[in-house]
Scaffold this motif. Structure first.
Motif, PDB file in Angstrom:
ATOM      1  N   ALA A   1      -6.281   5.298  -8.967  1.00 15.20           N
ATOM      2  CA  ALA A   1      -5.863   6.455  -9.764  1.00 15.20           C
ATOM      3  C   ALA A   1      -4.456   6.911  -9.389  1.00 15.20           C
ATOM      4  O   ALA A   1      -3.730   7.437 -10.247  1.00 15.20           O
ATOM      5  CB  ALA A   1      -6.851   7.602  -9.576  1.00 15.20           C
ATOM      6  N   ARG A   2      -4.057   6.704  -8.151  1.00 18.89           N
ATOM      7  CA  ARG A   2      -2.698   7.071  -7.716  1.00 18.89           C
ATOM      8  C   ARG A   2      -1.653   6.063  -8.162  1.00 18.89           C
ATOM      9  O   ARG A   2      -0.472   6.250  -7.933  1.00 18.89           O
ATOM     10  CB  ARG A   2      -2.644   7.189  -6.201  1.00 18.89           C
ATOM     11  N   GLY A   3      -2.074   4.979  -8.766  1.00 26.99           N
ATOM     12  CA  GLY A   3      -1.124   4.001  -9.285  1.00 26.99           C
ATOM     13  C   GLY A   3      -0.947   2.768  -8.435  1.00 26.99           C
ATOM     14  O   GLY A   3      -0.192   1.869  -8.801  1.00 26.99           O
ATOM     15  N   GLU A   4      -1.629   2.691  -7.300  1.00 22.30           N
ATOM     16  CA  GLU A   4      -1.538   1.494  -6.474  1.00 22.30           C
ATOM     17  C   GLU A   4      -2.361   0.387  -7.123  1.00 22.30           C
ATOM     18  O   GLU A   4      -3.391   0.642  -7.735  1.00 22.30           O
ATOM     19  CB  GLU A   4      -2.046   1.785  -5.062  1.00 22.30           C
ATOM     20  N   ARG A   5      -1.893  -0.827  -7.015  1.00 21.03           N
ATOM     21  CA  ARG A   5      -2.571  -1.957  -7.659  1.00 21.03           C
ATOM     22  C   ARG A   5      -2.810  -3.086  -6.664  1.00 21.03           C
ATOM     23  O   ARG A   5      -1.947  -3.400  -5.843  1.00 21.03           O
ATOM     24  CB  ARG A   5      -1.743  -2.492  -8.826  1.00 21.03           C
ATOM     25  N   PRO A   6      -3.968  -3.727  -6.745  1.00 24.03           N
ATOM     26  CA  PRO A   6      -4.232  -4.888  -5.889  1.00 24.03           C
ATOM     27  C   PRO A   6      -3.405  -6.086  -6.336  1.00 24.03           C
ATOM     28  O   PRO A   6      -3.019  -6.195  -7.506  1.00 24.03           O
ATOM     29  CB  PRO A   6      -5.725  -5.135  -6.073  1.00 24.03           C
ATOM     30  N   ASP A   7      -3.156  -6.976  -5.404  1.00 23.83           N
ATOM     31  CA  ASP A   7      -2.333  -8.153  -5.706  1.00 23.83           C
ATOM     32  C   ASP A   7      -2.996  -9.110  -6.678  1.00 23.83           C
ATOM     33  O   ASP A   7      -2.328  -9.738  -7.489  1.00 23.83           O
ATOM     34  CB  ASP A   7      -1.997  -8.914  -4.423  1.00 23.83           C
ATOM     35  N   GLN A   8      -4.313  -9.245  -6.620  1.00 22.19           N
ATOM     36  CA  GLN A   8      -4.992 -10.262  -7.410  1.00 22.19           C
ATOM     37  C   GLN A   8      -5.685  -9.733  -8.657  1.00 22.19           C
ATOM     38  O   GLN A   8      -6.526 -10.409  -9.230  1.00 22.19           O
ATOM     39  CB  GLN A   8      -5.997 -11.003  -6.533  1.00 22.19           C
ATOM     40  N   GLY A   9      -5.359  -8.533  -9.088  1.00 23.49           N
ATOM     41  CA  GLY A   9      -5.904  -8.029 -10.342  1.00 23.49           C
ATOM     42  C   GLY A   9      -6.879  -6.878 -10.156  1.00 23.49           C
ATOM     43  O   GLY A   9      -7.711  -6.887  -9.259  1.00 23.49           O
ATOM     44  N   MET A  10      -6.757  -5.927 -11.043  1.00 22.29           N
ATOM     45  CA  MET A  10      -7.561  -4.721 -10.937  1.00 22.29           C
ATOM     46  C   MET A  10      -9.027  -4.968 -11.318  1.00 22.29           C
ATOM     47  O   MET A  10      -9.929  -4.421 -10.695  1.00 22.29           O
ATOM     48  CB  MET A  10      -6.973  -3.619 -11.817  1.00 22.29           C
TER      49      MET A  10
END
Length: 119
Positions: A57-66
């Motif tokens: 929700a804060r905008g951080e994203r995982p490297d291999q896909g949400m």
């Protein structure tokens, strides 16, 4: 993801797996103490689920896909409660084996979540 929380969930899951595995070795079903241990592991997995949702929700994203990250988060949260439910229906040593296997699955999912997030 919080590395310390990921390690805590994995270590407690492996401890639960060893504990229930020992009960299965002694030909015992899951007992009330085992369910308390499952609750502790489940609360830690719930905390991780909430931390993961907040980070997304804060905008951080995982490297291999949400999508895959969310699927693994939900699977990690559901692993031990599902095993607990199954162990209630199997009141023999195999109930303890089921919980032990579910806890090992959770530990493996934690390693995979760590990889998906990109650490």
């Amino acid at each position: 993801m919080l590395d310390a929380l990921t390690v805590a969930v994995a270590v407690t899951a492996l401890a639960l797996a060893a504990w229930c595995g020992h009960a299965a070795y002694r030909d015992q079903p899951t007992k009330d103490w085992h369910f308390i241990g499952m609750a502790v592991v489940s609360v830690l997995a719930l905390a991780q689920l909430l931390v993961g949702i907040v980070q997304l929700a804060r905008g951080e994203r995982p490297d291999q896909g949400m999508t895959i990250f969310i699927a693994y988060l939900i699977g990690a949260f559901a692993a031990v409660p599902a095993a607990a439910f199954l162990s209630l229906s199997e009141r023999t040593r195999w109930g303890s084996v089921t919980v032990s296997a579910g806890a090992v699955v959770l530990a493996v999912l934690e390693v995979r979540l760590y990889d998906i997030w990109g650490n």
